[in-house]
Design an enzyme around this catalytic site. Structure first.
Site, short mmCIF file in Angstrom:
data_model
loop_
_atom_site.label_atom_id
_atom_site.label_comp_id
_atom_site.label_asym_id
_atom_site.label_seq_id
_atom_site.Cartn_x
_atom_site.Cartn_y
_atom_site.Cartn_z
N ASP A 50 26.38 5.52 41.33
CA ASP A 50 26.72 4.11 41.10
C ASP A 50 27.76 3.59 42.10
O ASP A 50 28.57 2.72 41.77
CB ASP A 50 27.23 3.89 39.66
CG ASP A 50 26.20 4.31 38.64
OD1 ASP A 50 25.00 4.18 38.92
OD2 ASP A 50 26.60 4.79 37.56
N ARG A 78 29.09 2.45 29.05
CA ARG A 78 30.35 2.11 29.70
C ARG A 78 30.70 3.23 30.68
O ARG A 78 30.67 4.41 30.32
CB ARG A 78 31.41 2.02 28.59
CG ARG A 78 32.63 1.25 28.90
CD ARG A 78 33.53 1.31 27.65
NE ARG A 78 34.92 1.21 28.06
CZ ARG A 78 35.60 0.07 28.12
NH1 ARG A 78 35.04 -1.06 27.75
NH2 ARG A 78 36.85 0.05 28.52
N LYS A 137 24.82 2.13 46.28
CA LYS A 137 23.82 2.55 47.28
C LYS A 137 22.74 1.50 47.45
O LYS A 137 22.31 1.19 48.56
CB LYS A 137 23.17 3.88 46.85
CG LYS A 137 24.15 5.04 46.78
CD LYS A 137 23.51 6.30 46.22
CE LYS A 137 23.14 6.21 44.76
NZ LYS A 137 24.27 6.11 43.82
N LYS A 186 33.02 -2.42 46.56
CA LYS A 186 33.80 -2.95 45.43
C LYS A 186 35.30 -3.05 45.71
O LYS A 186 36.12 -2.94 44.79
CB LYS A 186 33.49 -2.14 44.15
CG LYS A 186 32.00 -2.16 43.81
CD LYS A 186 31.67 -1.70 42.43
CE LYS A 186 31.57 -2.82 41.43
NZ LYS A 186 30.83 -2.47 40.20
N GLN A 234 21.82 9.08 42.73
CA GLN A 234 22.95 9.82 42.15
C GLN A 234 24.07 9.95 43.20
O GLN A 234 24.20 9.09 44.05
CB GLN A 234 22.50 11.20 41.63
CG GLN A 234 21.67 11.13 40.36
CD GLN A 234 20.21 10.78 40.61
OE1 GLN A 234 19.54 11.41 41.40
NE2 GLN A 234 19.70 9.79 39.92
N GLY A 247 23.10 1.41 30.29
CA GLY A 247 24.01 0.41 29.72
C GLY A 247 25.31 1.01 29.20
O GLY A 247 26.13 0.33 28.61
N ALA A 266 18.22 7.04 38.09
CA ALA A 266 18.90 6.12 39.02
C ALA A 266 18.74 4.68 38.56
O ALA A 266 17.74 4.32 37.94
CB ALA A 266 18.29 6.27 40.41
N GLY A 267 19.77 3.88 38.87
CA GLY A 267 19.67 2.43 38.67
C GLY A 267 20.36 1.79 39.86
O GLY A 267 21.57 1.90 39.99
N HIS A 268 19.59 1.21 40.74
CA HIS A 268 20.15 0.64 41.98
C HIS A 268 20.05 -0.88 41.92
O HIS A 268 18.96 -1.44 41.79
CB HIS A 268 19.41 1.19 43.20
CG HIS A 268 19.59 2.68 43.36
ND1 HIS A 268 18.98 3.42 44.34
CD2 HIS A 268 20.34 3.57 42.64
CE1 HIS A 268 19.35 4.69 44.23
NE2 HIS A 268 20.16 4.79 43.19
P1 GDP Z 1 23.97 2.47 42.89
O1 GDP Z 1 23.38 3.25 41.77
O2 GDP Z 1 24.79 3.32 43.80
O3 GDP Z 1 22.96 1.65 43.64
O4 GDP Z 1 25.00 1.44 42.21
P2 GDP Z 1 24.72 0.54 40.90
O5 GDP Z 1 23.79 -0.55 41.26
O6 GDP Z 1 24.38 1.40 39.75
O7 GDP Z 1 26.20 0.00 40.60
C1 GDP Z 1 26.90 -0.75 41.54
C2 GDP Z 1 27.22 -2.11 40.89
O8 GDP Z 1 28.21 -2.76 41.65
C3 GDP Z 1 26.04 -3.06 40.87
O9 GDP Z 1 26.15 -3.89 39.75
C4 GDP Z 1 26.22 -3.87 42.15
O10 GDP Z 1 25.65 -5.18 42.07
C5 GDP Z 1 27.71 -3.97 42.20
N1 GDP Z 1 28.30 -4.04 43.55
C6 GDP Z 1 27.93 -3.39 44.67
N2 GDP Z 1 28.81 -3.63 45.67
C7 GDP Z 1 29.76 -4.45 45.15
C8 GDP Z 1 30.96 -5.01 45.66
O11 GDP Z 1 31.36 -4.80 46.80
N3 GDP Z 1 31.70 -5.79 44.80
C9 GDP Z 1 31.31 -6.03 43.52
N4 GDP Z 1 32.09 -6.80 42.77
N5 GDP Z 1 30.18 -5.51 43.01
C10 GDP Z 1 29.43 -4.72 43.81
P1 IMO Z 2 22.44 6.27 40.59
O1 IMO Z 2 21.34 6.58 41.58
C1 IMO Z 2 25.39 7.76 37.74
C2 IMO Z 2 24.30 11.32 35.44
C3 IMO Z 2 24.09 11.12 33.95
C4 IMO Z 2 24.56 12.47 33.43
C5 IMO Z 2 24.07 13.44 34.51
C6 IMO Z 2 22.76 14.14 34.16
O2 IMO Z 2 22.27 4.98 39.90
O3 IMO Z 2 23.77 6.44 41.23
P2 IMO Z 2 20.24 13.28 34.13
O4 IMO Z 2 19.58 12.21 33.32
O5 IMO Z 2 20.13 13.09 35.60
O6 IMO Z 2 19.82 14.66 33.72
O7 IMO Z 2 21.80 13.18 33.73
O8 IMO Z 2 23.91 12.66 35.68
N1 IMO Z 2 23.49 10.44 36.31
C7 IMO Z 2 23.98 9.38 36.96
N2 IMO Z 2 25.20 8.83 36.94
N3 IMO Z 2 24.43 7.24 38.54
C8 IMO Z 2 23.20 7.80 38.59
O9 IMO Z 2 22.25 7.40 39.45
C9 IMO Z 2 22.92 8.89 37.76
N4 IMO Z 2 21.83 9.65 37.53
C10 IMO Z 2 22.19 10.60 36.65
O10 IMO Z 2 24.86 10.06 33.45
O11 IMO Z 2 25.97 12.51 33.45
MG MG Z 3 23.35 3.25 39.68
#
Ligand code: GDP
Ligand code: IMO
Ligand code: MG
Length: 429
Positions: A13, A305, A16, A332, A225, A303, A39-41
């Site tokens: 998170d 925290r 990426k 961020k 991840q 979802g 993953a959630g991007h």
């Molecule tokens: P990923 O899994 O590495 O792609 O990251 P996520 O999408 O799960 O979480 C990153 C969160 O931060 C997302 O809600 C992005 O929209 C948000 N985000 C990314 N870069 C920035 C930044 O520079 N500032 C802020 N405020 N939010 C950001």
């Molecule tokens: P992105 O690509 C953050 C964490 C889970 C748990 C551990 C094992 O969005 O950065 P799993 O379901 O993979 O067996 O869970 O890994 N985890 C992540 N944490 N970002 C992710 O992906 C994750 N993918 C898995 O929360 O602690």
């Molecule tokens: Mg993510």
């Protein structure tokens, strides 16, 4: 230009998705190489938010090709839902824009059932997985009993594999985990139907990449991840079941290491983690809550925290080594505005002994407390900054400290979720 790999340097998170979307502008192909819909991007483009779990984050560019590599575990229902949602949003997904490796492993309903039942069985000691069946699917891959994308197109192969798998999985589910057993026929019916819909997308991704390399095209590899969730190098057993490190781009896509030119490590300006496991700089106080709320740190997949803490440079420096990072993208930074006194962890105190690396032993990691460097923060909104000169000197100081400590230059600074809320210090090449 260069073939680039984008990886997370912390516990996932890091942002990426945003950075991959940005770098896709200069690439021809975007390839995911490991993980699954754990993953959630998140991408924010022109005020619209997209969250991708399986589909690579380059998909918003009409003229680019996105590939799902052999190293992934794919839940076909989730992939089809993502394709449907994109089509609804006016982004038409055809085999011209997206391929799925015939060798990618398929997440089956029994994988998810096992993941959930095992977590329940573990109770207090659970890992906090995403419950998507990731671990059990990778287990079957390594046990050589997995089902691959190509199997979805062969009804008799698929039926036999599901039947054999269920003999063992149902025993585990019913007799050991106290969960409901599953039946072959409804699974077979659903997965044959997924196979029919996905068939035009199923290809040899390695060959597609090879053709692109020969045509001198630019390839961007998207990690999922983060390095410290790596099954080998992370905070084992509180990790995922794949290798999110950059080296996996080769094995998970089917390309040799000589074609990789530049590895970008994404570093969130502070640290977060979802799920259980050690987190030396975790903040269980007002500042931690402030970062969590201001940064909207909720998991993009579950979802949940996210736990928050100060930037841990011990973790980041380990990632420099494990991935061979050529540059850093700091994300961020805007979230830290308004905190008078910032801290960065530069070492661990392990019962009186200074540690420059995280110990492999969980027990020893539990004894570690952070050694902090403190520096002044800044006030005000920095999301409008488009070059380093437009940042407050304290923010530049924060960035310079990261560069000096890690020895790796910063290529990108992200100051907001939007594609344009970015400072490109030096385009990775
Ligand atoms: P990923 O899994 O590495 O792609 O990251 P996520 O999408 O799960 O979480 C990153 C969160 O931060 C997302 O809600 C992005 O929209 C948000 N985000 C990314 N870069 C920035 C930044 O520079 N500032 C802020 N405020 N939010 C950001
Ligand atoms: P992105 O690509 C953050 C964490 C889970 C748990 C551990 C094992 O969005 O950065 P799993 O379901 O993979 O067996 O869970 O890994 N985890 C992540 N944490 N970002 C992710 O992906 C994750 N993918 C898995 O929360 O602690
Ligand atoms: Mg993510």
């Amino acid at each position: 230009m260069a073939n680039m790999v984008v990886v997370g340097s912390q516990w996932g998170d890091e942002g990426k998705g945003k950075v991959v979307d940005l770098l896709t502008a200069g690439s021809d192909l975007v390839v995911r190489f490991q993980g699954g819909n754990n993953a959630g991007h998140t991408l924010v483009v022109d005020g619209r938010q997209f969250i991708f779990h399986i589909v690579p984050s380059g998909i918003l560019y009409e003229d680019k090709k996105c590939l799902i590599g052999n190293g992934l575990v794919v839940d076909p229902a989730v992939l089809l839902e993502e394709i449907k949602n994109l089509n609804t949003a006016g982004i038409s997904i055809t085999p011209k824009r997206l391929s799925l490796s015939e060798k990618a492993h398929i997440i089956m309903p029994y994988h998810q059932a096992l993941d959930l039942a095992r977590e329940k069985y573990k109770g207090e000691t659970k890992l906090g997985t995403t419950g998507r069946g990731i671990g059990p699917c990778y287990e079957d891959k390594v046990a050589r009993t997995g089902i691959r994308a190509i199997d979805l197109t062969e009804p008799d192969t698929l039926e036999e594999k599901i039947r054999v798998a269920l003999e063992e999985k149902n025993f585990l589910l019913e007799k050991f985990l106290n969960a409901q057993p599953l039946e072959t026929s409804p699974i077979l019916k659903a997965y044959l139907s997924y196979g029919e819909t996905l068939a035009p997308f199923i290809t040899d991704v390695s060959l597609e990449i090879d053709d692109a390399v020969k045509a001198d095209k630019q390839i961007l590899f998207e990690g999922a991840q983060g390095t410290h969730l790596d099954v080998d190098h992370g905070t084992y057993p509180f990790v995922t079941s794949s290798n999110p490190v950059a080296g996996t781009a080769c094995a998970g896509a089917g390309i040799g290491p000589g074609y990789l030119d530049h590895v970008v490590g994404i570093v969130k300006a502070y640290t977060t983690r979802v799920g259980a496991g050690p987190f030396v700089t975790e903040l269980d106080d007002e500042i931690g809550n402030h970062i969590q709320e201001r940064g909207r740190e909720f998991g993009a997949t579950t979802g949940r925290r996210r736990r928050c803490g100060w930037l841990d440079l011990v973790v980041v420096r380990d990632s420099v080594r494990l991935n061979g990072l050529n540059s850093l993208a700091i994300t961020k930074l805007d979230i830290l505005g308004g905190i008078a006194n910032l801290k960065m962890c530069v070492g661990y105190d392990m019962a009186g002994k200074r540690m420059d690396q995280r110990p492999a032993s969980l027990k020893k990691t539990g004894l570690c407390t952070p050694i902090y460097e403190e520096m002044p923060g800044w006030d005000g909104d920095i999301s409008q900054a488009r070059n380093l000169d437009q940042l407050p000197p304290e923010a530049v100081n924060y960035l310079r400290f990261i560069e000096d400590f890690t020895g790796v230059p910063i290529s990108i600074v992200s100051v907001g979720p939007g594609r344009d809320e970015t400072i490109v210090v030096k385009y990775p090449s």
